[in-house]
Design a protein around this motif. Structure first.
Motif, PDB file in Angstrom:
ATOM      1  N   LYS A 165       0.845  -1.181   0.000  1.00 46.52           N
ATOM      2  CA  LYS A 165       0.000   0.000   0.000  1.00 46.52           C
ATOM      3  C   LYS A 165       0.889   1.242   0.000  1.00 46.52           C
ATOM      4  O   LYS A 165       1.797   1.358   0.842  1.00 46.52           O
ATOM      5  N   VAL A 166       0.614   2.178  -0.898  1.00 45.03           N
ATOM      6  CA  VAL A 166       1.419   3.400  -1.003  1.00 45.03           C
ATOM      7  C   VAL A 166       1.383   4.189   0.296  1.00 45.03           C
ATOM      8  O   VAL A 166       2.374   4.807   0.705  1.00 45.03           O
ATOM      9  N   THR A 167       0.235   4.162   0.986  1.00 43.71           N
ATOM     10  CA  THR A 167       0.063   4.967   2.204  1.00 43.71           C
ATOM     11  C   THR A 167       0.881   4.452   3.380  1.00 43.71           C
ATOM     12  O   THR A 167       0.958   5.126   4.414  1.00 43.71           O
ATOM     13  N   GLU A 168       1.483   3.285   3.253  1.00 42.64           N
ATOM     14  CA  GLU A 168       2.253   2.716   4.363  1.00 42.64           C
ATOM     15  C   GLU A 168       3.753   2.849   4.167  1.00 42.64           C
ATOM     16  O   GLU A 168       4.533   2.313   4.955  1.00 42.64           O
ATOM     17  N   GLY A 169       4.161   3.541   3.116  1.00 43.17           N
ATOM     18  CA  GLY A 169       5.578   3.781   2.900  1.00 43.17           C
ATOM     19  C   GLY A 169       6.302   2.572   2.328  1.00 43.17           C
ATOM     20  O   GLY A 169       5.678   1.601   1.876  1.00 43.17           O
ATOM     21  N   PRO A 170       7.644   2.609   2.365  1.00 45.25           N
ATOM     22  CA  PRO A 170       8.435   1.512   1.807  1.00 45.25           C
ATOM     23  C   PRO A 170       8.104   0.178   2.479  1.00 45.25           C
ATOM     24  O   PRO A 170       7.908   0.119   3.695  1.00 45.25           O
ATOM     25  N   SER A 171       8.039  -0.866   1.680  1.00 48.14           N
ATOM     26  CA  SER A 171       7.694  -2.192   2.203  1.00 48.14           C
ATOM     27  C   SER A 171       8.707  -3.223   1.744  1.00 48.14           C
ATOM     28  O   SER A 171       9.421  -3.034   0.755  1.00 48.14           O
ATOM     29  N   ARG A 191       8.141  -1.425   6.232  1.00 47.17           N
ATOM     30  CA  ARG A 191       9.389  -1.465   7.001  1.00 47.17           C
ATOM     31  C   ARG A 191       9.219  -0.889   8.407  1.00 47.17           C
ATOM     32  O   ARG A 191       9.889  -1.294   9.342  1.00 47.17           O
ATOM     33  N   ARG A 192       8.309   0.064   8.567  1.00 49.46           N
ATOM     34  CA  ARG A 192       8.124   0.692   9.866  1.00 49.46           C
ATOM     35  C   ARG A 192       7.293  -0.157  10.822  1.00 49.46           C
ATOM     36  O   ARG A 192       7.215   0.154  12.018  1.00 49.46           O
ATOM     37  N   ALA A 193       6.650  -1.187  10.306  1.00 47.38           N
ATOM     38  CA  ALA A 193       5.708  -1.951  11.127  1.00 47.38           C
ATOM     39  C   ALA A 193       6.400  -2.849  12.146  1.00 47.38           C
ATOM     40  O   ALA A 193       5.868  -3.085  13.233  1.00 47.38           O
TER      41      ALA A 193
END
Length: 269
Positions: A165-171, A191-193
């Motif tokens: 999802k674009v709204t969740e940043g880099p994955s 990555r932030r999760a």
């Protein structure tokens, strides 16, 4: 504030503790709230703990030290666990649940808050020794189960997506092979999760061959996290050899007889 009677204070304390499992409350917080001495509150906590243990509802743990306090830990008794799983297996054994293709309809169970709260507390009891930092699941019908498990632990829930999802940043994305269909699929995680070094408990609603669970384990490893346990509500007896070896199932599905209209599902006690 009007002086609170002990019975009223105990009811309020119990409610507050059970509303936030795993949350560490300082006695100072309760002392200010009820205008009550900490020594009196300690006696209240003993009473609450004894009552919870007597009825198999969990326990109250005391953490010593300057930053210590008390917290509620859902820890159902083995008798209560056996009863809950037996009742759930009975509910899932209804022949009307068999749908074309030999599948088992279970959405109503997965979206019944009371049942998933019970299952989440069982997982929190079974995995209490691994002390995870996060609970992880994939974006399917298992989210309510994983959410209830995270709540029982007092931990954040991380959801793996089948696509980014674009709204969740880099994955971070990986390809995995579905153990049942043998198809290559993709799952991703922001990555932030999940911070590197975190301990993760993987929870899912259903396991046949274990491809999805193994995919989540691989994805967690990819971001530097450590999977400390894998739990599923229902696992099938076949195939006997799963893609993952170490997992905990609460219920085992032995057979769904589309023609015989018989469902053989049993608690793993």
């Amino acid at each position: 504030m009007t002086k609170v009677r002990r019975v009223e204070r105990i009811v309020a304390l119990t409610k507050m503790l059970m509303d936030m499992p795993g949350h560490l409350f300082s006695l100072g917080h309760f002392s200010n709230l009820f205008s009550t001495a900490k020594s009196t509150l300690s006696e209240d906590m003993v009473t609450i703990k004894q009552s919870m243990q007597e009825f198999g509802l969990g326990t109250v743990q005391t953490v010593s030290g300057a930053s210590g306090g008390v917290k509620y830990v859902p820890y159902p008794s083995e008798e209560r666990i056996n009863h809950m799983l037996t009742q759930m297996a009975k509910q899932l054994s209804d022949p009307d649940r068999i749908i074309p293709g030999g599948f088992l309809y279970m959405s109503d169970v997965l979206f019944t808050p009371e049942l998933m709260m019970q299952a989440g507390e069982i997982f929190s009891a079974r995995f209490s020794s691994v002390t995870p930092d996060y609970v992880m699941t994939v974006e399917t019908k298992g989210i309510p189960l994983a959410f209830s498990t995270a709540r029982a632990f007092g931990l954040p829930l991380v959801i793996v997506r089948q696509g980014s999802k674009v709204t969740e940043g880099p994955s971070v994305s990986i390809n995995y092979v579905s153990g049942s269909t043998k198809r290559i699929q993709t799952m991703s995680l922001p990555r932030r999760a999940l911070p590197s070094g975190s301990k993760v408990l993987v929870i899912d609603d259903f396991m046949k061959a274990g491809g999805t669970a193994q995919g989540m384990i691989d994805l967690a490893n990819e971001v530097g996290a450590q999977v400390v346990g894998t739990g599923v509500l229902i696992a099938t007896i076949e195939p006997e050899k799963k893609l993952i070896e170490d997992y905990l199932a609460l219920l085992m599905l032995h057979d769904v007889g589309q023609h015989t209209k018989m469902i053989d599902i049993r608690p793993v006690l």
